[in-house]
Design a protein around this motif. Sequence first.
Motif: not given
Length: 719
Positions: A107-108, A111, A168-169
């Motif tokens: 995810d990090y 993003s 989140d993505t």
Amino acid sequence: MSLRSDRIHALISAQERDPFSVLGVHPVEKNFVARSFFPDAISVDAFTLKGESIGQLTQIHESGLFEGTVSLKKLEPIRYIARYENGEKYEIADAYSFGPVLGPMDDYFVSEGSHLRMFDKMGAHVIEHEGVWGVHFAVWAPNARRVSVVGDFNYWDNRRHQMRNRVDTGIWEIFIPDVGAGTAYKYEIIGVDGQTLPMKADPFAYRSELRPATASIVEGPSQREWSDEAHREFWANADARRQPISIYEVHPGSWKKNGSDFLSWDEMAEQLIPYVLDMGFTHIEFLPISEFPYDPSWGYQTTGLYAPTARFGEPEGFARFVEGAHKVGISVLIDWVPAHFPTDSHGLSRFDGTALYEHEDPRKGFHPDWNTAIFNFGRKEVVSYLVNNALFWAERYHVDGLRVDAVASMLYLDYSREQGEWIPNEFGGRENLEAVDFLKRMNKELYGRHPGVLTMAEESTSWPKVSHPVHEGGLGFGFKWNMGFMNDTLRYLARDAVHRSHHHNEITFGLMYAFTENFVLPLSHDEVVHGKGSLLNKMSGDDWQKFATLRAYYAFMWGYPGKKLLFMGQEFAQRDEWSEARSLDWHLLEYGPHQNVQKLVRDLNHLYTSEPALHARDCEGEGFEWVLVDAHEDSVFAWQRKAPDAAPFVIISHFTPLKRDGYRIKLPHAGKWKEALNTDADYYGGSGVGNLGQIETDQDGFVNLNIPPLGTLILKLES
């Protein structure tokens, strides 16, 4: 314990936004409750993965929704056996009892736009997850209300595998156990407006169905153990600018055909690789091979950037082709199209109901020339998708380089647009700064991770430093196609010979900028389509003059500074304009004039690759020097090619049908010069005018040469 009616309705109408909160195994007080969806089933029993019975589920809705307490001590994946009235039973592990595959680090990096292994995470991958083999599906659709994966494994039922949303993505994922390679699938998406979109192929699919079918196919992990280390290591340590590069450009669907069918990759390996090796070419460049729906687009309107087209067999066949080429020292390049994509409903266009991969504003998101959508280079997820694709071809298939199509259309916001039809950049200019940043990043990542790979830009303007490193203010490409060379020389040779003396600068002008970039000289497919005719028929004069001029032109080009590219068929002087719908006219090789052109191209390649003076300074001014530049009345050109510690060459080209005996010229070195090649030799079907294989200058370097009509001489200093 039972669900509210609105949740049941959302689930059975495939409108549930969070199916994992409904289906699967859930703790309820001190027990665990399992819910499953099996339309038309009459009973469902639950088991552990080891086969231990843990309970029977009760039907709570006539649609096929079942629920029941299961005797588990902790959350874990389970299996079901569903039975039907006809006596059939269906056993499958419960997709909704498995945890997610993607993690917070994915995810990090997603993003952030810095994930460089997205092709391992997105799409469909056969994996073992929580002790069970199956397929993990993941697709980016941030504005979707619901995404279902549908396919053969669930009867294309959008209710059965509604996916988990990673909020989140904007990525939707699901692990479906007991599914394997070879399975056809698509994504069914409900857009932000609640409308169900046409089913979409997977943007990251490694394999696709053969057109006109459009589904994606699950491709298993590659089991290939590559044996091309020597080839890759050589190019990783070489300065490509100083290596011989002679490219044979190929449309794989029409080089040869097997009756009316395409050759498979294996058949092409058996026939094309030995042919290219014999002809002396160093590289094969394929027109785009990623999946595309429409044959006459030649692959330039792709709908599956990660999938080798099914027209030529399974993807592993392409890997075998590349490895076979590498074993005999031939590099494989592919045309790559990150500029635009077609608007076919199953493709990227308005993927989640919004302009996701393209710009919403048609002034930036629609290409008027090709009726295609333009990638949104200002969106980090789109840039990541494309950068990952460049890395993917180098890693999974060991391709040696990408020829990037239509770069000029990416660089300029006003490309093919009238005033008012485009949006200036933030500084009021016409440059597409987002596309510039994308190209720089793509080149940096590709060269940084695969140093033996080349990138070549098809760029038709005077944009500065296309083939200069990014840290020096360039776009970072290894090479740039020299469109000016191609346009000027073909225009010159289309003129009647009597008029060429008035257009001498069409040949000489190219040397004013020949070393500003690392150039490839392209005689590509673009020059032999759309009514332009073949290269042979571009030459002026009668048939003898056409062949003689073409032979002289090829030797002129092989002696000119820059890497070489020739489209298939032109090596034997194909007469008719190329068509993707039929094979090349190989029968022409029954005739002497065509055989002779083929022999010449073969000899030119072997001479070029074996003599450093002809290739080692292709991109540097120190390797070129005019010998005769102003003989416009005679249409004669002469120059020297040289490299350190190598015998120099002089190339003399003459483009009138007159024989010029005793032509006085000063060569750069006094001594004996060998006639290394003469395009007018009897051997090539010429008139036989020459210098008996050798000349000797006086002590000042002057010599009286016999220069053939419509011919090129290549001289090598012997002593």
